[in-house]
Design a protein around this motif. Structure first.
Motif, mmCIF file in Angstrom:
data_model
loop_
_atom_site.group_PDB
_atom_site.id
_atom_site.type_symbol
_atom_site.label_atom_id
_atom_site.label_comp_id
_atom_site.label_asym_id
_atom_site.label_seq_id
_atom_site.Cartn_x
_atom_site.Cartn_y
_atom_site.Cartn_z
ATOM 1 N N GLY A 16 -39.145 2.099 -44.833
ATOM 2 C CA GLY A 16 -37.774 2.484 -44.528
ATOM 3 C C GLY A 16 -37.205 3.579 -45.403
ATOM 4 O O GLY A 16 -35.994 3.688 -45.549
ATOM 5 N N ILE A 17 -38.048 4.414 -45.988
ATOM 6 C CA ILE A 17 -37.570 5.504 -46.840
ATOM 7 C C ILE A 17 -37.412 6.762 -45.997
ATOM 8 O O ILE A 17 -38.358 7.234 -45.383
ATOM 9 C CB ILE A 17 -38.525 5.769 -48.014
ATOM 10 C CG1 ILE A 17 -38.615 4.539 -48.911
ATOM 11 C CG2 ILE A 17 -38.081 6.988 -48.808
ATOM 12 C CD1 ILE A 17 -39.661 4.641 -49.995
ATOM 13 N N VAL A 18 -36.193 7.296 -45.950
ATOM 14 C CA VAL A 18 -35.898 8.556 -45.272
ATOM 15 C C VAL A 18 -35.126 9.418 -46.256
ATOM 16 O O VAL A 18 -34.099 8.993 -46.787
ATOM 17 C CB VAL A 18 -35.063 8.337 -43.985
ATOM 18 C CG1 VAL A 18 -34.727 9.668 -43.336
ATOM 19 C CG2 VAL A 18 -35.796 7.426 -43.017
ATOM 20 N N VAL A 19 -35.632 10.604 -46.534
ATOM 21 C CA VAL A 19 -34.970 11.517 -47.469
ATOM 22 C C VAL A 19 -34.892 12.901 -46.845
ATOM 23 O O VAL A 19 -35.677 13.249 -45.977
ATOM 24 C CB VAL A 19 -35.693 11.589 -48.837
ATOM 25 C CG1 VAL A 19 -35.575 10.290 -49.589
ATOM 26 C CG2 VAL A 19 -37.139 11.985 -48.674
ATOM 27 N N GLY A 20 -33.932 13.677 -47.300
ATOM 28 C CA GLY A 20 -33.776 15.028 -46.794
ATOM 29 C C GLY A 20 -33.124 15.926 -47.803
ATOM 30 O O GLY A 20 -32.544 15.466 -48.793
ATOM 31 N N VAL A 21 -33.249 17.227 -47.566
ATOM 32 C CA VAL A 21 -32.563 18.227 -48.378
ATOM 33 C C VAL A 21 -31.789 19.138 -47.443
ATOM 34 O O VAL A 21 -32.211 19.399 -46.320
ATOM 35 C CB VAL A 21 -33.538 19.055 -49.255
ATOM 36 C CG1 VAL A 21 -34.191 18.177 -50.304
ATOM 37 C CG2 VAL A 21 -34.594 19.752 -48.425
ATOM 38 N N ASN A 22 -30.633 19.607 -47.912
ATOM 39 C CA ASN A 22 -29.838 20.492 -47.067
ATOM 40 C C ASN A 22 -29.981 21.938 -47.527
ATOM 41 O O ASN A 22 -30.760 22.240 -48.440
ATOM 42 C CB ASN A 22 -28.368 20.039 -47.014
ATOM 43 C CG ASN A 22 -27.645 20.186 -48.336
ATOM 44 O OD1 ASN A 22 -28.118 20.828 -49.277
ATOM 45 N ND2 ASN A 22 -26.472 19.589 -48.424
ATOM 46 N N SER A 23 -29.247 22.835 -46.915
ATOM 47 C CA SER A 23 -29.377 24.255 -47.220
ATOM 48 C C SER A 23 -28.939 24.604 -48.636
ATOM 49 O O SER A 23 -29.302 25.651 -49.146
ATOM 50 C CB SER A 23 -28.593 25.087 -46.206
ATOM 51 O OG SER A 23 -27.224 24.723 -46.252
ATOM 52 N N GLY A 24 -28.192 23.732 -49.295
ATOM 53 C CA GLY A 24 -27.827 23.932 -50.692
ATOM 54 C C GLY A 24 -28.832 23.319 -51.653
ATOM 55 O O GLY A 24 -28.604 23.276 -52.857
#
Length: 174
Positions: A16-24
């Motif tokens: 259940g691990i979901v990670v993300g990065v945004n444009s910053g």
């Protein structure tokens, strides 16, 4: 704006691990994922900044804009509370722009497109050049600067595939 309206990358590992990065280059994980709430409840910012990110069942790896690679242990305990360790820099003295983690281990791409495999606490250079890499259970896939796709089993060499132009469409309305 919500962080995901300007998403650059998102990845899901086991447990259940979901990670993300945004444009910053800010890092977020999806909290509250469970059997009764499979999409989770909200996004939580993690300290640090990365431009690229990947995860498996217990670790998050990523590269920042200075070509430094970091790892973070991540787990969800029986009380459904997420547990994070501190980021650890993993690439000294290499400049690594892309990293991928999976059952096939940890692999990375240098700023010069050279391929590296993590062995213990160090990096081993692996023949060939790619601009992007993805590690799965028993295979590693990559794309070179000429847009050719390569595949490698854990025990074999690289196999060149056809040249493709890929386009990924993501539904951001959910």
């Amino acid at each position: 704006k919500q962080w995901y309206q300007r998403r650059v990358a998102i990845t899901a590992g086991g447990n259940g691990i979901v990670v993300g990065v945004n444009s910053g280059d800010y890092i977020y994980y999806r909290a509250g994922i469970s059997a009764s709430k499979p999409i989770g409840t909200h996004w939580v910012q993690i300290g640090g900044r990365l431009r690229q990110i990947d995860t498996d069942a217990t670790n998050v790896w990523g590269a920042n804009s200075a070509n430094d690679v970091f790892s973070l242990s991540f787990s969800i305990k029986s009380d459904k509370q997420e547990r994070l360790t501190s980021w650890v820099r993993e690439n000294d003295p290499l400049d690594l722009k892309h990293v991928s983690v999976g059952k096939g281990g940890v692999w990375a791409i240098g700023k010069d497109d050279k391929i590296y495999q993590r062995v213990g606490d160090s990096w081993r250079i692996f023949g060939g050049r790619l601009r992007q890499i993805s590690v799965g259970g028993t295979e590693i896939w990559g794309v070179n600067s000429g847009d050719y796709i390569y595949r490698k089993s854990l025990t074999g060499g690289w196999q060149k595939r056809k040249k493709y132009r890929l386009r990924l469409c993501v539904d951001t309305t959910a």
